[in-house]
Design a protein around this motif. Structure first.
Motif, PDB file in Angstrom:
ATOM      1  N   ALA A   1      19.798 -23.325 -13.644  1.00 36.01           N
ATOM      2  CA  ALA A   1      20.497 -24.458 -13.970  1.00 36.01           C
ATOM      3  C   ALA A   1      20.176 -25.697 -13.039  1.00 36.01           C
ATOM      4  CB  ALA A   1      21.675 -24.938 -14.527  1.00 36.01           C
ATOM      5  N   MET A   2      20.726 -26.860 -13.639  1.00 34.49           N
ATOM      6  CA  MET A   2      19.794 -28.383 -12.844  1.00 34.49           C
ATOM      7  C   MET A   2      20.577 -29.185 -11.948  1.00 34.49           C
ATOM      8  SD  MET A   2      18.599 -31.980 -14.597  1.00 34.49           S
ATOM      9  CE  MET A   2      17.877 -33.471 -12.610  1.00 34.49           C
ATOM     10  N   GLY A   3      22.020 -28.281 -11.896  1.00 32.17           N
ATOM     11  CA  GLY A   3      23.123 -28.985 -11.132  1.00 32.17           C
ATOM     12  C   GLY A   3      22.646 -28.620  -9.776  1.00 32.17           C
ATOM     13  N   VAL A   4      22.561 -26.536  -9.692  1.00 33.77           N
ATOM     14  CA  VAL A   4      22.518 -26.492  -8.643  1.00 33.77           C
ATOM     15  C   VAL A   4      21.336 -26.471  -8.153  1.00 33.77           C
ATOM     16  CG1 VAL A   4      24.044 -24.132  -8.920  1.00 33.77           C
ATOM     17  CG2 VAL A   4      22.664 -23.830  -9.929  1.00 33.77           C
ATOM     18  N   ALA A   5      20.292 -26.685  -8.669  1.00 38.23           N
ATOM     19  CA  ALA A   5      18.571 -26.744  -8.017  1.00 38.23           C
ATOM     20  C   ALA A   5      18.781 -27.839  -8.170  1.00 38.23           C
ATOM     21  CB  ALA A   5      17.857 -27.781  -9.629  1.00 38.23           C
TER      22      ALA A   5
ATOM     23  N   THR B   1      12.369 -34.302 -22.414  1.00 38.69           N
ATOM     24  CA  THR B   1      13.292 -33.331 -23.980  1.00 38.69           C
ATOM     25  C   THR B   1      13.500 -32.087 -23.578  1.00 38.69           C
ATOM     26  OG1 THR B   1      10.853 -32.549 -24.634  1.00 38.69           O
ATOM     27  CG2 THR B   1      12.646 -34.702 -26.507  1.00 38.69           C
ATOM     28  N   GLY B   2      13.106 -31.829 -22.726  1.00 36.37           N
ATOM     29  CA  GLY B   2      13.381 -30.212 -22.095  1.00 36.37           C
ATOM     30  C   GLY B   2      14.702 -29.878 -21.039  1.00 36.37           C
ATOM     31  N   VAL B   3      15.256 -31.248 -20.809  1.00 25.92           N
ATOM     32  CA  VAL B   3      17.030 -31.580 -20.105  1.00 25.92           C
ATOM     33  C   VAL B   3      17.591 -32.318 -20.850  1.00 25.92           C
ATOM     34  CG1 VAL B   3      17.567 -31.708 -17.872  1.00 25.92           C
ATOM     35  CG2 VAL B   3      15.565 -30.203 -18.093  1.00 25.92           C
ATOM     36  N   GLN B   4      18.831 -31.952 -21.548  1.00 27.94           N
ATOM     37  CA  GLN B   4      19.794 -33.437 -21.960  1.00 27.94           C
ATOM     38  C   GLN B   4      20.872 -33.666 -20.509  1.00 27.94           C
ATOM     39  OE1 GLN B   4      19.618 -29.157 -22.434  1.00 27.94           O
ATOM     40  NE2 GLN B   4      18.646 -29.264 -24.049  1.00 27.94           N
ATOM     41  N   PHE B   5      21.268 -34.737 -20.964  1.00 27.57           N
ATOM     42  CA  PHE B   5      21.767 -34.982 -19.960  1.00 27.57           C
ATOM     43  C   PHE B   5      21.117 -34.970 -18.331  1.00 27.57           C
ATOM     44  CE2 PHE B   5      24.190 -36.777 -23.823  1.00 27.57           C
ATOM     45  CZ  PHE B   5      24.849 -37.060 -22.939  1.00 27.57           C
TER      46      PHE B   5
ATOM     47  N   PHE C   1      16.802 -36.466 -33.536  1.00 28.82           N
ATOM     48  CA  PHE C   1      16.720 -35.304 -33.092  1.00 28.82           C
ATOM     49  C   PHE C   1      17.757 -34.372 -32.712  1.00 28.82           C
ATOM     50  CE2 PHE C   1      15.294 -30.893 -32.380  1.00 28.82           C
ATOM     51  CZ  PHE C   1      13.881 -30.604 -33.411  1.00 28.82           C
ATOM     52  N   ARG C   2      18.026 -34.371 -31.692  1.00 22.90           N
ATOM     53  CA  ARG C   2      20.019 -33.707 -30.770  1.00 22.90           C
ATOM     54  C   ARG C   2      20.277 -33.600 -31.444  1.00 22.90           C
ATOM     55  NH1 ARG C   2      18.504 -35.449 -25.038  1.00 22.90           N
ATOM     56  NH2 ARG C   2      17.260 -34.033 -24.331  1.00 22.90           N
ATOM     57  N   LEU C   3      21.324 -35.113 -32.361  1.00 21.19           N
ATOM     58  CA  LEU C   3      21.780 -34.673 -32.542  1.00 21.19           C
ATOM     59  C   LEU C   3      22.152 -34.297 -34.067  1.00 21.19           C
ATOM     60  CD1 LEU C   3      23.065 -39.001 -32.568  1.00 21.19           C
ATOM     61  CD2 LEU C   3      24.071 -36.296 -31.293  1.00 21.19           C
ATOM     62  N   GLU C   4      20.884 -33.952 -34.874  1.00 13.09           N
ATOM     63  CA  GLU C   4      21.093 -33.563 -36.131  1.00 13.09           C
ATOM     64  C   GLU C   4      20.946 -31.896 -36.103  1.00 13.09           C
ATOM     65  OE1 GLU C   4      20.819 -33.537 -39.930  1.00 13.09           O
ATOM     66  OE2 GLU C   4      21.337 -35.382 -39.084  1.00 13.09           O
ATOM     67  N   VAL C   5      20.204 -32.121 -35.037  1.00  7.93           N
ATOM     68  CA  VAL C   5      20.429 -30.020 -34.064  1.00  7.93           C
ATOM     69  C   VAL C   5      22.011 -29.730 -34.321  1.00  7.93           C
ATOM     70  CG1 VAL C   5      20.009 -28.269 -33.059  1.00  7.93           C
ATOM     71  CG2 VAL C   5      17.872 -29.800 -34.261  1.00  7.93           C
ATOM     72  N   TYR C   6      22.534 -30.853 -33.836  1.00  4.88           N
ATOM     73  CA  TYR C   6      24.142 -30.324 -32.899  1.00  4.88           C
ATOM     74  C   TYR C   6      24.872 -30.337 -34.098  1.00  4.88           C
ATOM     75  CZ  TYR C   6      23.005 -31.491 -28.441  1.00  4.88           C
ATOM     76  OH  TYR C   6      21.742 -31.048 -26.977  1.00  4.88           O
ATOM     77  N   LYS C   7      24.946 -31.391 -35.137  1.00  8.09           N
ATOM     78  CA  LYS C   7      25.218 -31.298 -36.277  1.00  8.09           C
ATOM     79  C   LYS C   7      25.250 -29.878 -37.486  1.00  8.09           C
ATOM     80  CE  LYS C   7      25.733 -34.098 -40.817  1.00  8.09           C
ATOM     81  NZ  LYS C   7      25.217 -35.629 -41.084  1.00  8.09           N
ATOM     82  N   LYS C   8      24.659 -29.895 -36.982  1.00  8.19           N
ATOM     83  CA  LYS C   8      24.098 -28.341 -37.781  1.00  8.19           C
ATOM     84  C   LYS C   8      24.364 -26.887 -37.169  1.00  8.19           C
ATOM     85  CE  LYS C   8      20.865 -30.227 -41.263  1.00  8.19           C
ATOM     86  NZ  LYS C   8      21.453 -30.358 -42.038  1.00  8.19           N
TER      87      LYS C   8
ATOM     88  N   TRP D   1       7.794 -37.217 -28.818  1.00  4.38           N
ATOM     89  CA  TRP D   1       8.203 -38.673 -28.762  1.00  4.38           C
ATOM     90  C   TRP D   1       8.307 -39.033 -26.916  1.00  4.38           C
ATOM     91  CZ3 TRP D   1       8.482 -42.161 -31.906  1.00  4.38           C
ATOM     92  CH2 TRP D   1       8.318 -41.849 -33.310  1.00  4.38           C
ATOM     93  N   GLY D   2       9.494 -37.567 -26.464  1.00  2.00           N
ATOM     94  CA  GLY D   2       8.662 -38.270 -24.864  1.00  2.00           C
ATOM     95  C   GLY D   2       7.398 -37.980 -24.132  1.00  2.00           C
ATOM     96  N   GLN D   3       6.140 -37.059 -25.317  1.00  3.76           N
ATOM     97  CA  GLN D   3       4.991 -37.196 -24.087  1.00  3.76           C
ATOM     98  C   GLN D   3       4.662 -39.184 -25.072  1.00  3.76           C
ATOM     99  OE1 GLN D   3       3.014 -33.932 -26.337  1.00  3.76           O
ATOM    100  NE2 GLN D   3       3.987 -32.680 -25.428  1.00  3.76           N
ATOM    101  N   LEU D   4       5.218 -39.505 -26.009  1.00  2.27           N
ATOM    102  CA  LEU D   4       4.885 -40.535 -26.173  1.00  2.27           C
ATOM    103  C   LEU D   4       5.669 -41.206 -25.031  1.00  2.27           C
ATOM    104  CD1 LEU D   4       3.454 -42.539 -28.183  1.00  2.27           C
ATOM    105  CD2 LEU D   4       5.733 -42.864 -29.742  1.00  2.27           C
ATOM    106  N   TYR D   5       5.939 -41.259 -24.721  1.00  2.00           N
ATOM    107  CA  TYR D   5       7.370 -42.303 -23.421  1.00  2.00           C
ATOM    108  C   TYR D   5       5.790 -42.105 -22.412  1.00  2.00           C
ATOM    109  CZ  TYR D   5       9.606 -44.050 -19.844  1.00  2.00           C
ATOM    110  OH  TYR D   5      10.223 -44.576 -18.412  1.00  2.00           O
ATOM    111  N   ASP D   6       5.289 -41.277 -22.150  1.00  2.00           N
ATOM    112  CA  ASP D   6       4.492 -40.973 -20.648  1.00  2.00           C
ATOM    113  C   ASP D   6       3.137 -41.753 -21.327  1.00  2.00           C
ATOM    114  OD1 ASP D   6       6.275 -38.836 -19.539  1.00  2.00           O
ATOM    115  OD2 ASP D   6       5.119 -37.258 -20.051  1.00  2.00           O
ATOM    116  N   MET D   7       2.932 -41.063 -22.109  1.00  2.00           N
ATOM    117  CA  MET D   7       1.301 -42.233 -22.068  1.00  2.00           C
ATOM    118  C   MET D   7       1.796 -43.913 -22.626  1.00  2.00           C
ATOM    119  SD  MET D   7       0.359 -40.625 -25.688  1.00  2.00           S
ATOM    120  CE  MET D   7      -1.315 -41.563 -25.942  1.00  2.00           C
TER     121      MET D   7
END
Length: 607
Positions: free
Chosen positions: A417-421, A521-525, A247-254, A178-184
């Motif tokens: 991590a991204m914050g210190v990056a 998709t590789g980075v959340q929030f 997708f994320r929410l379903e994984v978190y739920k499980k 889905w992330g790749q579709l967005y780029d397209m």
């Protein structure tokens, strides 16, 4: 240019990056094909090794664990390098279908690698407490103890090995796709607009650059044309965003995770207490920035700020720098901070690490990506000559310098991590922004440059806050089902008005569709770490000003620690600060308020 009394001929810096040094021939490169085939072979061997790996029963297994780490390292470096180069091909030319195909291939390889890594982590984590402690105290592994303990904790928070492997495999087509579709979709968008009496067809990136155009009509028309483009495909974008979140929410739920912030906070090695303290300090200190926006609106002839005027110049002095001039300006002021930063950045310019040319078919935005097998980086942006572009270029060089500082560190201890990056990048950006204000030759120029600094504060304290508010609320609603485009527009407009303290006359309701970060998709929030990095770097910058030239080595020591401790421990060790308290963050905000006060004084329109 004169150096040590000797006249040195100025080297002309290319605005197009050199990727042939890695794989000749672009996306059709035979060298790249051979490299990918080699990665597949190494992955196969690693899979066999991982399958044979058994739960350690004593500290004597430390040598076997180290060998596994070295095998992981070899595959990771080569797979990351291939993925980064392919990503560069696509960013430079969104119509490169071969690169798109290769991106899918590396995505599948990445999923296999993740599955192998997960298998190793899960097997390792099953060691009993005494064995684990013995392994962590062994000479071979004690240097990796922080990361290995992090692995063990993460495994205990997740599902079984089989379930997590299935999630990773399904994510290639059910999540990352889905992330790749967005780029397209974004790559296909063309913005038609009249400029200088001529009808032009622009990419999204080129149209976005018109947000700082001196002509108000051009700004408004380009914004409206972009809004129309996002609206035209809003159902597609809404579908992609909903499926990524679903997708994320379903994984978190499980996994039994009840907060969508759990994963991004873990990834950023940050406590929720720290995040709340940061937003709390910003929330109670927004009044000066609201005043700035109101004053700017009046300077532009309106009562309240329109979104399309946010980046508008407020004086006739809109200084431009050629790419060459911008590079030399950056190098001059990096040199004043320290020789390592200047020398490294000069190499980046001289060896063509930067893609800056303004041309069609480039993706919007800017980024820095690492080529870890070669210990190089590549920087992507579209340079149009504004001081904001110069600051962006410095920002991305800061990212690259972070990787440079980590060269002596083992691969296992480089995964920061991204914050210190964002800390390293923002620090570099601040060096250049402050230098630009001090070097201003006229009052108008100083006002323009001060305003450029304030715009960054507004971006981190208001724009990023709006993204955070939108995303948390969207995820809450997504738990109950699909959130349609119309509702996404409402959520975004509400978040913007709240984050900007009701300073806005018009908002950007389709911002959720226009901002790539929501679809990565590789980075959340992909939002709050920016603000963290900005304010954290302010504290480091203040220390640098106090210490003078000798601070560079202390700064590099901090960067080398960014992947081996929590952000709370990092701040305490290198800054002596408790970042779980609002007081720490308020000090950084106060420094930004000084810029606003100086701007209001110079423009003589206080109140």
């Amino acid at each position: 240019m004169e150096q040590g009394g000797i006249i040195v001929k100025q080297k002309t810096y290319s605005e197009v990056w050199d990727l042939d040094v890695f794989f000749k021939g672009g996306s059709g490169s035979m060298e790249l094909r051979t490299h990918l085939d080699s990665v597949k072979e190494k992955l196969g061997s690693l899979e066999e090794t991982a399958s044979a790996f058994e739960v350690p029963r004593s500290a004597g297994a430390s040598k076997q664990v180290v060998d596994l780490i070295e095998s992981l390292k070899e595959v990771a470096l080569n797979l990351s390098q291939a993925g980064a180069v392919i990503g560069c091909f696509l960013a430079a030319d969104t119509t490169d279908k071969k690169a798109l195909q290769l991106q899918g291939e590396t995505g599948s390889l990445g999923a296999r690698f993740s599955t192998i890594g997960l298998k190793i982590r899960q097997t390792l984590a099953k060691a009993d407490e005494d064995t684990w402690n013995g392994l962590m105290e062994s000479d071979e592994l004690k240097g990796f103890a922080f990361v290995l303990n992090e692995w063990r904790e993460e495994v205990n928070l997740k599902l079984s090995e089989e379930e997590e492997s299935l999630i990773t495999s399904l994510s290639v087509d059910g999540y990352h796709g889905w992330g790749q579709l967005y780029d397209m979709l974004v790559g296909e968008i063309k913005i038609k607009i009249e400029l200088d009496g001529e009808e032009k067809e622009l990419s999204v990136g080129q149209a976005n650059n018109l947000s700082s155009h001196e002509n108000a009509d051009v700004r408004k028309r380009s914004f409206e044309a972009l809004e129309e483009a996002w609206e035209g495909k809003e159902d597609f974008f809404a579908s992609a965003l909903n499926h990524i979140a679903g997708f994320r929410l379903e994984v978190y739920k499980k996994r039994g995770w009840d907060s969508v912030l759990k994963e991004p906070l873990l990834r950023n090695r940050m406590s929720e207490e720290t995040l709340d303290a940061m937003w709390g300090a910003i929330g109670v200190n927004k009044a000066p920035f609201v005043e700035y926006l109101n004053v700017k609106a009046r300077m532009l002839g309106t009562d309240k700020m329109n979104w399309y005027d946010m980046d508008a110049p407020v004086t006739a002095s809109t200084k431009k720098m050629t790419y060459q001039e911008g590079a030399e300006f950056i190098l001059k002021h990096f040199r004043e901070f320290g020789p390592e930063l200047e020398g490294f950045s000069r190499q980046a310019f001289e060896d063509s690490w930067i893609e800056a040319e303004d041309r069609p078919n480039k993706r919007p935005g800017g980024f820095c990506t690492g080529m870890p097998a070669s210990e190089q980086s590549r920087i992507f942006m579209t340079y149009s000559g504004t001081m904001s572009n110069v600051a962006t270029l410095a920002h991305e060089l800061g990212h690259a310098f972070h990787s440079y500082a980590l060269r002596p560190v083992h691969w296992m201890n480089r995964q920061y991590a991204m914050g210190v990056a964002e800390t390293a990048s923002t620090f570099a950006e601040m060096i250049v922004a402050d230098a630009a204000v001090k070097a201003a030759e006229t009052k108008d120029e100083k006002i323009a440059l001060l305003e450029d600094k304030i715009q960054r504060s507004v971006a981190f304290f208001m724009n990023i806050h709006a993204r955070f508010l939108f995303e948390t609320r969207f995820y809450d609603e997504r738990k109950n089902g699909i959130v349609p485009a119309e509702r996404l527009n409402e959520l975004m407009a509400e978040a913007q008005q709240e984050a900007y303290g009701d300073a806005l006359n018009t908002v950007h309701p389709h911002f959720w569709a226009s901002k790539l970060h929501f679809y990565i998709t590789g980075v959340q929030f992909y939002n709050f770490p920016y603000t963290f990095g900005y304010l954290f770097s302010l504290s480091i910058y203040a220390k640098a000003l106090e210490n003078g030239e000798g601070f560079e080595q202390k700064y590099m020591a901090l960067l080398r620690d960014t992947a081996v401790m929590s952000v709370e421990d990092l701040a305490m060790k290198h800054l002596g600060e408790d970042i779980t308290k609002q007081e720490f963050w308020a000090k950084g905000v106060a420094l930004c308020v000084k810029d606003v006060e100086e701007f209001l004084e110079l423009t003589s329109v206080k109140g």
